[in-house]
Design a protein around this motif. Sequence first.
Motif, PDB file in Angstrom:
ATOM      1  N   LEU A 175       0.606  -1.282  -0.086  1.00  0.00           N
ATOM      2  CA  LEU A 175      -0.014  -0.004   0.088  1.00  0.00           C
ATOM      3  C   LEU A 175       0.976   1.231  -0.087  1.00  0.00           C
ATOM      4  O   LEU A 175       1.358   1.579   1.141  1.00  0.00           O
ATOM      5  CB  LEU A 175      -1.031  -0.095   1.169  1.00  0.00           C
ATOM      6  CG  LEU A 175      -1.753  -1.312   1.417  1.00  0.00           C
ATOM      7  CD1 LEU A 175      -2.508  -1.168   3.084  1.00  0.00           C
ATOM      8  CD2 LEU A 175      -2.986  -1.330   0.219  1.00  0.00           C
ATOM      9  N   PRO A 176       0.873   1.910  -1.118  1.00  0.00           N
ATOM     10  CA  PRO A 176       1.693   3.241  -1.211  1.00  0.00           C
ATOM     11  C   PRO A 176       1.075   4.431  -0.234  1.00  0.00           C
ATOM     12  O   PRO A 176      -0.174   4.167   0.100  1.00  0.00           O
ATOM     13  CB  PRO A 176       1.603   3.805  -2.741  1.00  0.00           C
ATOM     14  CG  PRO A 176       0.426   3.027  -3.184  1.00  0.00           C
ATOM     15  CD  PRO A 176       0.305   1.758  -2.511  1.00  0.00           C
ATOM     16  N   ALA A 177       1.940   5.025   0.331  1.00  0.00           N
ATOM     17  CA  ALA A 177       1.460   6.126   0.939  1.00  0.00           C
ATOM     18  C   ALA A 177       0.601   7.103   0.225  1.00  0.00           C
ATOM     19  O   ALA A 177       0.917   7.193  -1.281  1.00  0.00           O
ATOM     20  CB  ALA A 177       2.597   7.041   1.847  1.00  0.00           C
ATOM     21  N   GLY A 178      -0.387   7.777   0.632  1.00  0.00           N
ATOM     22  CA  GLY A 178      -1.114   8.810  -0.165  1.00  0.00           C
ATOM     23  C   GLY A 178      -2.668   8.567   0.242  1.00  0.00           C
ATOM     24  O   GLY A 178      -3.141   8.012   0.896  1.00  0.00           O
ATOM     25  N   ALA A 179      -3.612   9.698  -0.360  1.00  0.00           N
ATOM     26  CA  ALA A 179      -4.971  10.018  -0.007  1.00  0.00           C
ATOM     27  C   ALA A 179      -5.590   8.549  -0.240  1.00  0.00           C
ATOM     28  O   ALA A 179      -5.385   7.855  -1.165  1.00  0.00           O
ATOM     29  CB  ALA A 179      -5.456  10.835  -0.851  1.00  0.00           C
ATOM     30  N   ARG A 180      -6.803   8.410   0.581  1.00  0.00           N
ATOM     31  CA  ARG A 180      -7.533   7.236   0.413  1.00  0.00           C
ATOM     32  C   ARG A 180      -8.574   7.679  -0.767  1.00  0.00           C
ATOM     33  O   ARG A 180      -9.845   7.917  -0.442  1.00  0.00           O
ATOM     34  CB  ARG A 180      -8.322   6.764   1.581  1.00  0.00           C
ATOM     35  CG  ARG A 180      -7.443   6.184   2.495  1.00  0.00           C
ATOM     36  CD  ARG A 180      -8.119   5.819   3.816  1.00  0.00           C
ATOM     37  NE  ARG A 180      -9.423   5.460   3.812  1.00  0.00           N
ATOM     38  CZ  ARG A 180      -9.961   4.272   3.708  1.00  0.00           C
ATOM     39  NH1 ARG A 180      -9.082   3.240   3.371  1.00  0.00           N
ATOM     40  NH2 ARG A 180     -11.050   3.939   3.584  1.00  0.00           N
ATOM     41  N   SER A 181      -8.347   7.721  -2.098  1.00  0.00           N
ATOM     42  CA  SER A 181      -9.044   8.052  -2.974  1.00  0.00           C
ATOM     43  C   SER A 181      -9.036   6.997  -4.024  1.00  0.00           C
ATOM     44  O   SER A 181      -8.376   5.804  -4.083  1.00  0.00           O
ATOM     45  CB  SER A 181      -8.495   9.215  -3.748  1.00  0.00           C
ATOM     46  OG  SER A 181      -7.297   9.250  -4.416  1.00  0.00           O
ATOM     47  N   GLU A 182     -10.164   7.003  -5.124  1.00  0.00           N
ATOM     48  CA  GLU A 182     -10.178   5.992  -6.061  1.00  0.00           C
ATOM     49  C   GLU A 182      -9.025   6.023  -6.769  1.00  0.00           C
ATOM     50  O   GLU A 182      -8.659   4.804  -7.181  1.00  0.00           O
ATOM     51  CB  GLU A 182     -11.772   6.321  -6.750  1.00  0.00           C
ATOM     52  CG  GLU A 182     -11.909   5.076  -7.741  1.00  0.00           C
ATOM     53  CD  GLU A 182     -13.304   5.290  -8.491  1.00  0.00           C
ATOM     54  OE1 GLU A 182     -13.773   4.853  -9.281  1.00  0.00           O
ATOM     55  OE2 GLU A 182     -13.952   6.177  -7.859  1.00  0.00           O
ATOM     56  N   ALA A 183      -8.540   6.964  -7.156  1.00  0.00           N
ATOM     57  CA  ALA A 183      -7.438   7.105  -8.052  1.00  0.00           C
ATOM     58  C   ALA A 183      -6.025   6.435  -7.316  1.00  0.00           C
ATOM     59  O   ALA A 183      -5.297   5.598  -8.110  1.00  0.00           O
ATOM     60  CB  ALA A 183      -6.669   8.360  -8.190  1.00  0.00           C
ATOM     61  N   SER A 184      -6.107   6.344  -6.102  1.00  0.00           N
ATOM     62  CA  SER A 184      -4.835   5.397  -5.579  1.00  0.00           C
ATOM     63  C   SER A 184      -5.217   4.188  -5.178  1.00  0.00           C
ATOM     64  O   SER A 184      -4.340   3.226  -5.022  1.00  0.00           O
ATOM     65  CB  SER A 184      -4.511   6.074  -3.920  1.00  0.00           C
ATOM     66  OG  SER A 184      -5.541   5.752  -3.122  1.00  0.00           O
ATOM     67  N   VAL A 185      -6.412   3.681  -5.886  1.00  0.00           N
ATOM     68  CA  VAL A 185      -6.471   2.178  -5.550  1.00  0.00           C
ATOM     69  C   VAL A 185      -5.577   1.207  -6.938  1.00  0.00           C
ATOM     70  O   VAL A 185      -5.036   0.282  -6.583  1.00  0.00           O
ATOM     71  CB  VAL A 185      -8.182   1.930  -5.770  1.00  0.00           C
ATOM     72  CG1 VAL A 185      -8.124   0.264  -6.143  1.00  0.00           C
ATOM     73  CG2 VAL A 185      -8.800   2.071  -4.708  1.00  0.00           C
ATOM     74  N   GLY A 186      -5.359   2.167  -7.945  1.00  0.00           N
ATOM     75  CA  GLY A 186      -4.710   1.466  -8.908  1.00  0.00           C
ATOM     76  C   GLY A 186      -3.183   1.204  -8.540  1.00  0.00           C
ATOM     77  O   GLY A 186      -2.440   0.498  -9.253  1.00  0.00           O
ATOM     78  N   ASP A 187      -2.575   1.798  -7.511  1.00  0.00           N
ATOM     79  CA  ASP A 187      -1.373   1.794  -7.047  1.00  0.00           C
ATOM     80  C   ASP A 187      -1.050   0.594  -6.081  1.00  0.00           C
ATOM     81  O   ASP A 187       0.011   0.285  -5.780  1.00  0.00           O
ATOM     82  CB  ASP A 187      -0.748   3.071  -6.585  1.00  0.00           C
ATOM     83  CG  ASP A 187      -0.928   4.165  -7.559  1.00  0.00           C
ATOM     84  OD1 ASP A 187      -0.653   3.922  -8.685  1.00  0.00           O
ATOM     85  OD2 ASP A 187      -1.098   5.386  -7.093  1.00  0.00           O
ATOM     86  N   ILE A 188      -2.178  -0.263  -5.713  1.00  0.00           N
ATOM     87  CA  ILE A 188      -1.907  -1.400  -4.861  1.00  0.00           C
ATOM     88  C   ILE A 188      -1.384  -2.509  -5.532  1.00  0.00           C
ATOM     89  O   ILE A 188      -1.502  -2.603  -6.577  1.00  0.00           O
ATOM     90  CB  ILE A 188      -3.446  -1.757  -4.359  1.00  0.00           C
ATOM     91  CG1 ILE A 188      -4.120  -0.495  -3.569  1.00  0.00           C
ATOM     92  CG2 ILE A 188      -3.302  -2.909  -3.433  1.00  0.00           C
ATOM     93  CD1 ILE A 188      -5.394  -1.245  -3.402  1.00  0.00           C
ATOM     94  N   GLY A 189      -0.199  -2.907  -4.854  1.00  0.00           N
ATOM     95  CA  GLY A 189       0.302  -4.164  -5.278  1.00  0.00           C
ATOM     96  C   GLY A 189       0.044  -5.345  -4.366  1.00  0.00           C
ATOM     97  O   GLY A 189      -0.306  -5.206  -3.223  1.00  0.00           O
ATOM     98  N   GLY A 190      -0.245  -6.624  -4.999  1.00  0.00           N
ATOM     99  CA  GLY A 190      -0.537  -7.633  -4.449  1.00  0.00           C
ATOM    100  C   GLY A 190       0.077  -9.026  -5.042  1.00  0.00           C
ATOM    101  O   GLY A 190      -0.232  -8.970  -6.174  1.00  0.00           O
ATOM    102  N   PHE A 191       0.571  -9.868  -4.302  1.00  0.00           N
ATOM    103  CA  PHE A 191       1.113 -11.263  -4.883  1.00  0.00           C
ATOM    104  C   PHE A 191       1.365 -12.181  -3.901  1.00  0.00           C
ATOM    105  O   PHE A 191       1.476 -11.878  -2.843  1.00  0.00           O
ATOM    106  CB  PHE A 191       2.487 -10.673  -5.620  1.00  0.00           C
ATOM    107  CG  PHE A 191       3.540  -9.778  -4.600  1.00  0.00           C
ATOM    108  CD1 PHE A 191       4.507 -10.691  -3.958  1.00  0.00           C
ATOM    109  CD2 PHE A 191       3.424  -8.650  -4.547  1.00  0.00           C
ATOM    110  CE1 PHE A 191       5.342 -10.041  -3.218  1.00  0.00           C
ATOM    111  CE2 PHE A 191       4.420  -8.056  -3.662  1.00  0.00           C
ATOM    112  CZ  PHE A 191       5.212  -8.647  -2.924  1.00  0.00           C
TER     113      PHE A 191
END
Length: 316
Positions: A175-191
């Motif tokens: 989870l990158p640092a940043g605002a809890r906004s819809e735009a930041s959802v695309g920056d989530i990494g999962g593996f």
Amino acid sequence: MPTRHIIGCMTGTSIDGLDVAMVRIIGAGLSMRAEFVRGLSRPLGTLVDGLRGLADQRPMTAAQIATLAREFALLHAEAVAELIQASGIGMSPDLIAVHGQTVFHAPPVSWQLFNPAVLAAATGVEVVCDLRAGDLARGGQGAPITPLADWVMFSDERESRAIVNLGGFCNITVLPAGARSEASVGDIGGFDACSCNHLLNAVARALLRCEYDGGGAAALRGELHADALEDLLGVLASQSRVTRAKSPRSLGTGDESVEWVSRYRARVPGENLAATACEGIGQTIARRVQDCNEVGRIVLAGGGVHNAALVKAIAG
């Protein structure tokens, strides 16, 4: 804002128990908040052998599988009824979400065994299950399934975080640092990272004569075996290459690494092999986190947090 009470039920790939939790969901969509109300854990009892046998691809008749699915659902119904009574909310929950037991996972094919109609009939509450199927049908891996929930619960304005789930397999959400906004959802990494409790429990069953090493006590007493550790790091590194590939896949059936246990069970005392397994898994997880962009905080989750030897290895 709308408020709903939802019960979630989970049995992990380690097949070592049923966890049931009631949460209060406030709001909707990406702005929702989740609050823990109450939870309980129950053993799987006589269902363990059947569930593990099916997951190990042991031949079973259709009648045996159907019976197993029904009895598994009845166990959920008993636990859910107990949780509702103990929660004190004075009403039935709005929804029950059930993962089901993963008995096969090799995308695009995956099977989470469950009979939702039995649970719905017993509780009178709507049930959702087979949570991976939609993603798999659209070409996804169906795992890990937690990154969006991790974002809702753990994302932070100032701090990047890695949520490390120590389950049957270890999976990591970044989870990158940043605002809890819809735009930041695309920056989530999962593996997925590597085998975890699958391997530790295999050591316990084969050499410690128990289902799992409670608290990591045996592993804490053990000493590392250099050759076995080098071998295991190679096995887990091959899993990491699979999940890092240009077309990565999630880990599942066939990736449990239990062959490593067979290679050393006659040569290495159980406590030493348990210690070596924790160290190999811990090093592999740490390397996967270090491969990510700078992470401000690592949060450990899942059943493996109760294994002090594993936690110590990751910290080290």
